[in-house]
Scaffold this motif. Structure first.
Motif, short mmCIF file in Angstrom:
data_model
loop_
_atom_site.label_atom_id
_atom_site.label_comp_id
_atom_site.label_asym_id
_atom_site.label_seq_id
_atom_site.Cartn_x
_atom_site.Cartn_y
_atom_site.Cartn_z
N ASP A 468 3.51 0.90 -0.07
CA ASP A 468 3.69 -0.01 0.63
C ASP A 468 2.55 -0.40 1.85
O ASP A 468 1.64 0.60 1.67
N ASP A 469 2.44 -1.26 2.38
CA ASP A 469 1.46 -1.67 3.38
C ASP A 469 -0.07 -1.55 2.67
O ASP A 469 -0.75 -0.96 3.36
N ASP A 491 -0.32 -5.84 2.25
CA ASP A 491 0.24 -5.96 3.71
C ASP A 491 0.10 -7.30 3.97
O ASP A 491 -0.87 -8.01 3.64
N GLU A 525 3.35 -9.40 0.66
CA GLU A 525 4.35 -9.41 2.04
C GLU A 525 4.10 -10.35 2.95
O GLU A 525 2.93 -10.82 3.00
CA CA Z 1 5.22 -3.11 4.01
#
Ligand code: CA
Ligand code: C2E
Ligand code: CA
Length: 565
Positions: A468-469, A491, A525
């Motif tokens: 993630d990110d 991200d 995202e």
């Molecule tokens: Ca994220």
């Protein structure tokens, strides 16, 4: 006398042994052939005198002396240095390094060696006395005699040094000033002797709250100070202060009397509040008085903003505790969209805390839940809710929908995570392949063996793992290669708003290319605009998430807007 002879030359060793042969004071003579062996010998055994050759391969005599003198009690052994040369400069440097005498090998006779040994032993005894009294003086100068903690003088000096070092290191230093609540009452009621005992107990309890890399001092009376260096977050100082306050909440038993002694803590931060030690101390003092004014067992930051931040975190923590018990959360779901078909391929579960009066978003309360380990319970609740939901949707609408669930680093520390997930997949009849577990890079950074194994087991189970990110942390390739990661989530901060943001543009291009080369799936995202959508399309990023398509919504809205045929 026990003697250790360290010399690599067999003939020279023979000379020494011959000179000592008829020496009645020598009870034992051990010989070794190198400085390394010599150091090992003195580690395991005690010798009165060391006869040490200056010239040896690898580690020479002087180096060995320096190493020995750096040990506790100066290495405990008198040293006579022996050399083939009678160079004065060499002799002097041997003495300076810590040898007691110097003798040239050509002048070795029984008598001379005997005299040299005796002299070295005497000199060492004197030096040792001097050293001991130096240690005592230093102890007196730096230590508080009652508690054995550092005293004010030592603390102030250390604070200055830390602050000047921090100019280079650029981390945070917290100064905590502590003052016991109503100590005077206890002193007046039970007498000074009791007061002293209480101070010792308090010092011990506080010590247990520290990790050991802080400097803890008694400044005088019932005032203590703690210096914490290398802090990343202000909150880390809060945690220490809170532990201390809590630890002093339990009553203390002294000589049959039960006393309770709270503490007020004032905190000031360098470089945030002050540049110098004096200023920092003054501000911590002001904060401490504010804490006192608020009543017992309080902690105060010097700066209003910090104080507010602390109070808010504290409120959140308190309310989170009851929210966890009442399961007072909701899960929202944000669609993940295939860029070509514009169809939903799955969702990400995002937690909401709707009934809190604090209006706290996950970005705020999740880190607090992590620090307080409330995330374990919250995480379990999220897993169950999300897996139940995907089961429901798969049955009603579409078997291939995936459910992405955020997993915090703290949860990775729990061996039970694997069995919990297995159990839930069984219970709701969901295949592991429909579940995407999202970890952040920082979670993977703190990899200990157990969490590494856990990640591998989750992979073997068949869950998909997402980083993630991506692009906000270290973006180190090693995570991508070392862990069984299937998906990276770029991200939102990386997406350029328009084509003028050349740097953003090239970073996204680079990361996308890199991820696709190692065969990873990419999800972008925070896609908010048509431009960003087109950009991802051009870069072959095929899965998108963001307000451009949909924000996170309650389950029934997702069903209505995205899943109903
Ligand atoms: Ca994220
Ligand atoms: P995240 O995992 O990176 O989640 C994406 C965040 O970006 C979500 O914020 C989402 O609402 C927001 N977002 C989605 N599309 C857009 C967009 O187009 N523009 C912008 N500006 N933002 C967008 P949210 O829901 O506030 O969650 C914040 C963070 O809290 C999450 O970041 C995640 O790290 C954490 N979090 C949320 N739910 C959970 C959970 O159940 N467990 C754990 N451990 N962490 C969670
Ligand atoms: Ca996420």
């Amino acid at each position: 006398m026990d003697i250790l002879l360290v010399d690599d030359d067999a003939i020279d060793r023979e000379t020494v042994k011959r000179a000592l042969r008829n020496n009645a004071s020598v009870t034992r003579l051990r010989e070794v052939h190198s400085a390394e062996e010599g150091l090992k010998a003195v580690e395991n055994d005690r010798f009165d005198v060391l006869l040490l050759d200056y010239r040896m391969p690898k580690v020479d005599g002087i180096e060995m002396v320096i190493e020995l003198r750096g040990r506790p009690n100066l290495g405990e052994t008198a040293i006579v240095m022996m050399s083939t040369s009678d160079d004065e400069v060499l002799a002097l440097s041997c003495l300076q390094a810590g040898a007691q005498d110097f003798i040239t090998k050509s002048e070795i006779t029984a008598a001379k060696l005997q005299r040299s040994i005796i002299q070295a032993k005497k000199r060492f005894e004197l030096e040792k006395k001097l050293y001991d009294s130096y240690c005592q003086v230093r102890e007196l100068a730096e230590k508080d005699s009652l508690t054995g903690l550092s005293n004010r003088y030592h603390f102030e000096e250390a604070l200055k040094v830390s602050i000047s070092n921090n100019v280079r290191f650029q981390s945070n230093i917290a100064l905590l000033l502590l003052d016991l609540d109503h100590f005077k009452n206890i002193n007046d009621t039970y007498g000074h002797e009791m007061g002293d005992k209480l101070l010792k107990c308090v010092a011990k309890r506080i010590n247990l709250c520290l990790r050991g890399n802080e400097l803890f001092a008694r400044l005088g009376g019932d005032e203590f100070a703690i210096l914490i260096t290398g802090l990343k977050y202000i909150n880390d100082a809060t945690a220490v202060a809170k532990r201390i306050i809590e630890s002093l909440e339990a009553p203390i038993d002294i000589d049959g009397h039960t006393v309770q002694c709270g503490v007020s803590v004032g905190i000031a931060m360098h470089p945030h509040n002050a540049d110098t030690a004096e200023e920092l101390t003054k501000y911590a003092d002001i904060a401490m008085y504010r804490a006192k004014k608020q009543g017992r067992n309080q902690l105060c930051y010097f700066e209003d903003a910090m104080q507010e931040q602390f109070s808010r975190c504290y409120q959140i923590e308190t309310q989170l505790k009851s929210a966890v018990i009442q399961q007072d959360f909701e899960l929202f779901y944000q669609p993940v969209i295939n860029v070509q078909t514009k169809k939903i391929i799955g969702v990400e579960a995002l937690i909401r805390w709707p009934n809190s009066s604090l209006n706290s978003t996950p970005d705020e309360f999740i880190p607090i839940a992590e620090q307080t380990y409330l995330i374990d319970k919250i995480g379990e609740w999220v897993l169950e809710k999300a897996i139940e939901q995907i089961s429901d949707w798969q049955n009603k609408f579409n078997k291939s929908l995936t459910m992405a669930i955020n997993v915090s680093a703290v949860q990775l520390g729990q061996a039970s995570l694997l069995s919990t997930i297995k159990h839930l997949l069984n219970k709701y009849n969901v295949s592991a392949g429909s579940i995407v577990l999202e970890f952040t890079e920082t979670a993977l950074l703190n990899k200990d063996e157990a969490s590494e194994q856990l990640i591998n087991q989750l992979d073997e189970l068949g869950c998909k793992l997402a980083l993630d990110d991506f692009g906000t942390g270290f973006s180190s390739l090693s995570h991508l290669l070392n862990y069984p990661i299937n998906i990276v989530k770029l991200d939102k901060s990386l997406l350029p708003t328009d084509s003028s943001e050349v740097r953003h543009l090239s970073i996204v291009k680079g990361l996308a290319a890199m991820a696709s080369i190692i065969g990873l799936h990419i999800v972008a995202e925070g896609v908010e605009t048509q431009f960003q959508c087109d950009l991802c399309d051009a870069l072959n990023i095929d899965e998108l998430q963001g307000y451009f398509f949909e924000k996170a919504l309650p389950a029934k809205d997702i069903a209505q807007k995205w899943l109903m045929p």
